[in-house]
Structures are given as structure tokens and as C-alpha cells.
Enzyme design. Structure first.
Site, short mmCIF file in Angstrom:
data_model
loop_
_atom_site.label_atom_id
_atom_site.label_comp_id
_atom_site.label_asym_id
_atom_site.label_seq_id
_atom_site.Cartn_x
_atom_site.Cartn_y
_atom_site.Cartn_z
N ARG A 96 0.88 -0.92 -0.07
CA ARG A 96 -0.03 -0.01 0.04
C ARG A 96 0.90 1.32 0.12
NH1 ARG A 96 -5.00 2.11 3.60
NH2 ARG A 96 -6.13 0.79 1.95
N HIS A 123 -7.54 0.99 -6.41
CA HIS A 123 -7.76 0.32 -4.93
C HIS A 123 -8.41 -0.81 -5.31
CE1 HIS A 123 -8.00 -0.60 -0.97
NE2 HIS A 123 -8.78 0.32 -0.39
N CYS A 260 -16.07 3.05 0.89
CA CYS A 260 -14.97 2.10 1.19
C CYS A 260 -14.48 2.27 2.72
CB CYS A 260 -13.86 2.56 0.42
SG CYS A 260 -13.29 4.15 0.48
N ARG A 305 -14.28 -7.16 2.94
CA ARG A 305 -12.80 -6.78 2.46
C ARG A 305 -11.93 -8.04 2.93
NH1 ARG A 305 -10.34 -2.11 2.11
NH2 ARG A 305 -9.08 -3.42 0.89
N1 CP Z 1 -11.08 0.88 2.94
C1 CP Z 1 -9.64 0.90 3.27
O1 CP Z 1 -8.87 0.76 2.38
O2 CP Z 1 -9.64 0.93 4.42
P1 CP Z 1 -8.33 1.18 5.12
O3 CP Z 1 -7.80 2.44 4.73
O4 CP Z 1 -8.50 1.29 6.63
O5 CP Z 1 -7.40 -0.03 4.89
N1 NVA Z 2 -9.32 7.48 -1.39
C1 NVA Z 2 -8.98 7.16 0.01
C2 NVA Z 2 -9.16 5.60 0.01
C3 NVA Z 2 -9.12 5.05 1.25
C4 NVA Z 2 -9.37 3.75 1.61
C5 NVA Z 2 -7.31 7.46 0.15
O1 NVA Z 2 -6.68 6.86 -0.82
O2 NVA Z 2 -7.25 7.82 1.22
#
Ligand code: CP
Ligand code: NVA
Length: 318
Positions: A96, A123, A260, A305
Site C-alpha cells: 500500500r 484500490h 470504502c 474486505r
Molecule cells: N477501505 C480501506 O482501504 O480502508 P483502510 O484504509 O482502513 O485500509
Molecule cells: N481514497 C482514499 C481511500 C481510502 C481507503 C484514500 O486514498 O485515502
């Protein structure tokens, strides 16, 4: 998601539903015992990290977590060298962080499966959970319409557009011109949508954009990695696209709300309170009323998830 065929995505969704049943019935499924995975996080996370950890443990694997700032990657060691080292020790790597190119380069050098746990552009694991939630609620997904409200050029919106186009779900990006998905990706998705009998629509008009929606989706207005100075501009641009009771009423009867997460729907967060003090907003991309309404399926979505990430790991490591 751009690389996977429709059949492969459907397979992952079916597999996730199977894993969910196994988990619910308490049936052990340590199908990958003896394997090890590493989770490389350059941005923070609750759902994605916990999903990879729990899913990894349920499958019998060893899981190592490297938090933002605690690996040598990029600071003392190149991405290429890091990927080669991790690939010698682990059977799979989750990343990530920032540019999509990083996760693709890790994949190129590691020699083991690399999973995208969120980049600036995409994502993908989120979308599997979203579609599984839609499937569970409606019993099908092909032919439904999903409207994404707000920052329609962020990672979540981009990945949603791709997966909708591949699965025959009509996708509507509803937001200001400045926040529409990039033209090249729209073109690619429109070609895919044509193959799968669905449409990709971009609109600035909230009434039109939400009218036939079965699913109303939104995400925070400033994503991780973007500067905090953007809040003022985004609040101005995106406030008209807040998901509130009027938006849900304008959607199809029986429409559901997805997000999300994390979400700014009340003043129970530090950032939420800072925004309130600066701009006077108590809720942002979604009203607290909609977030807590029976139409909101956000916690089913969050649980999914884990089941979908388990399916992705199993399918790529078995
Ligand atoms: N939706 C999502 O990716 O959540 P986190 O940032 O908590 O992993
Ligand atoms: N668009 C958001 C998604 C978080 C799960 C971000 O990148 O912060």
C-alpha cells in the site's frame, strides 16, 4: 483489475463467498499453511491491513507487517533490491502506498505474487468487497447502476469504473469537471463497457446522476498522500455532491449506500473536528443520517474486505 478477465473476477467473487461460508460455519481452512506473506504499508490502514492479517492467519500463513517508515525501501535500499530480498523470503507481498508504478515494479522484481492494497491511482481489492456486497444484497449485479459521488478521479472511483465496466454494471461518475476520471481511463472503460452491455456516464448534475442508481457510493474528499491545504478547495467543489437524504430519495427505491471507509460523517475524529472548527462542516461526503440508515451497507462491505482478500491470496498462491 484491468488485467483480469471478467471470468477471473467472477471466480474471485465466488471463491470469496465460499470462504465467507467457511468462516461463518467455523470450518478451518488452513489451505496455505507453511507459506509466509509480508505486508508493506507506506500509508496507514485499518481494514486492508487487518483483512490481510486475518485472512493470512485463517489460511494458515505466517504474516509479517512492515509499517510506514520501518522498512529500508526507498531510503537505504532501492525498490528493486527490496523486492528481490522480500521475494526470497516470502510467498507473497502486499503493498500500500503511492504510485501505481511502485506496485508494478515490485511485481516485476519480486518473483512472487504482489497484491495492490491501494495506490494513488487504484484500490482493486476494495472493489471485490464492494461487488460481493452488492451481489449479497440484490442477488445479482449485472445491469445495476452504481453512481460514485464526489472525487470521481481518486483511486476508489477509478477502480470502481474498471470493475463495473468488466462486470456489466452501469457506472456514473457524478462530480465537478475538475474531479472527473482521466480521459484515457474513461476511454478504456467505455470500450470494456460496450463489450459487457453497460455504460460509463460522467455528469456534473446530481439529480440526473443519481436518478436511476441502485448503489450510491462515495469516498473522502482528500485522499491519503494529498496535502491538507486541499481541504478548502475540495469542500467548495465537492459539497454539492454530498450523499444526503435528498440524494438517496432521488435514487431508485431500494437503493443502497456504500463507502470504502474511513468516513467523515460526524465529529468523532480529529480531522473531522479540525474541519468543523475551520469550515463549520459537521459532516462531509455523507450525512450522518444516511451513514447510519438501513440503506447503508458499509459494515457488510468492510467485513467483505477480509473474505475477498482471502480469495485473492488463495487464488494466487494455491
Ligand atoms: N477501505 C480501506 O482501504 O480502508 P483502510 O484504509 O482502513 O485500509
Ligand atoms: N481514497 C482514499 C481511500 C481510502 C481507503 C484514500 O486514498 O485515502
Amino acid at each position: 483489475m484491468l488485467d483480469f478477465s471478467t471470468e477471473e473476477i467472477q471466480y474471485l467473487l465466488e471463491l470469496a463467498a465460499d470462504f465467507k461460508r467457511l468462516k461463518r460455519t467455523g470450518t478451518p481452512h488452513k489451505y496455505l499453511s507453511g507459506k509466509n506473506i509480508v505486508l508493506l504499508f507506506e500509508k496507514t490502514s485499518t481494514r486492508t491491513r487487518c483483512s490481510f492479517e486475518v485472512a493470512g492467519n485463517d489460511l494458515g500463513m505466517g504474516v509479517t507487517y512492515l509499517d510506514p517508515g520501518s522498512s529500508q525501501m526507498g531510503k537505504k535500499e532501492s525498490l528493486e533490491d527490496t523486492a528481490k530480498v522480500l521475494g526470497r523470503m516470502f510467498d507473497g507481498i502486499e503493498y500500500r502506498g503511492f504510485d501505481q508504478k511502485i506496485v508494478e515494479d515490485l511485481g516485476r522484481y519480486a518473483g512472487v505474487p504482489v497484491w495492490n492494497g491501494l495506490t494513488t491511482e487504484f484500490h482493486p481489492t476494495q472493489m471485490l468487497a464492494d461487488v460481493l456486497t452488492i451481489q449479497e444484497h440484490f442477488g445479482y449485479y449485472k445491469g445495476l447502476t452504481l453512481t460514485f459521488m464526489g472525487d470521481a478521479r481518486n483511486n476508489v472511483a477509478n477502480s470502481l469504473m474498471v470493475v463495473c465496466a468488466k462486470l456489466g454494471i452501469n457506472f456514473v461518475a457524478c462530480g465537478p469537471k475538475a474531479n472527473m476520471p482521466e480521459a484515457g481511463l474513461v476511454k478504456t472503460c467505455r470500450a470494456l463497457a460496450k463489450e459487457h452491455d453497460c455504460t460509463i456516464t460522467l455528469t456534473e448534475d446530481v439529480k440526473k446522476g443519481t436518478k436511476n442508481a441502485d448503489v450510491i457510493y462515495t469516498d473522502i474528499w482528500v485522499s491519503m498522500g494529498e496535502p491538507a491545504e486541499l481541504w478548502a478547495e475540495r469542500i467548495k467543489l465537492l459539497s454539492p455532491y454530498q450523499v444526503n437524504a435528498a440524494v438517496m430519495k432521488n435514487a431508485k427505491p431500494g437503493a443502497i449506500f456504500l463507502h470504502c471507509l474511513p468516513s467523515f460523517h460526524d465529529l468523532e475524529t480529529t480531522i473531522g473536528r479540525e474541519i468543523y472548527e475551520k469550515f463549520g462542516l459537521k459532516e462531509m461526503e455523507v450525512s450522518d443520517e444516511v451513514f447510519r440508515s438501513p440503506q447503508s451497507k458499509v459494515f457488510d462491505e468492510a467485513e467483505n474486505r477480509m473474505h475477498t482478500i482471502k480469495a485473492v491470496m488463495y487464488a494466487t498462491l494455491k
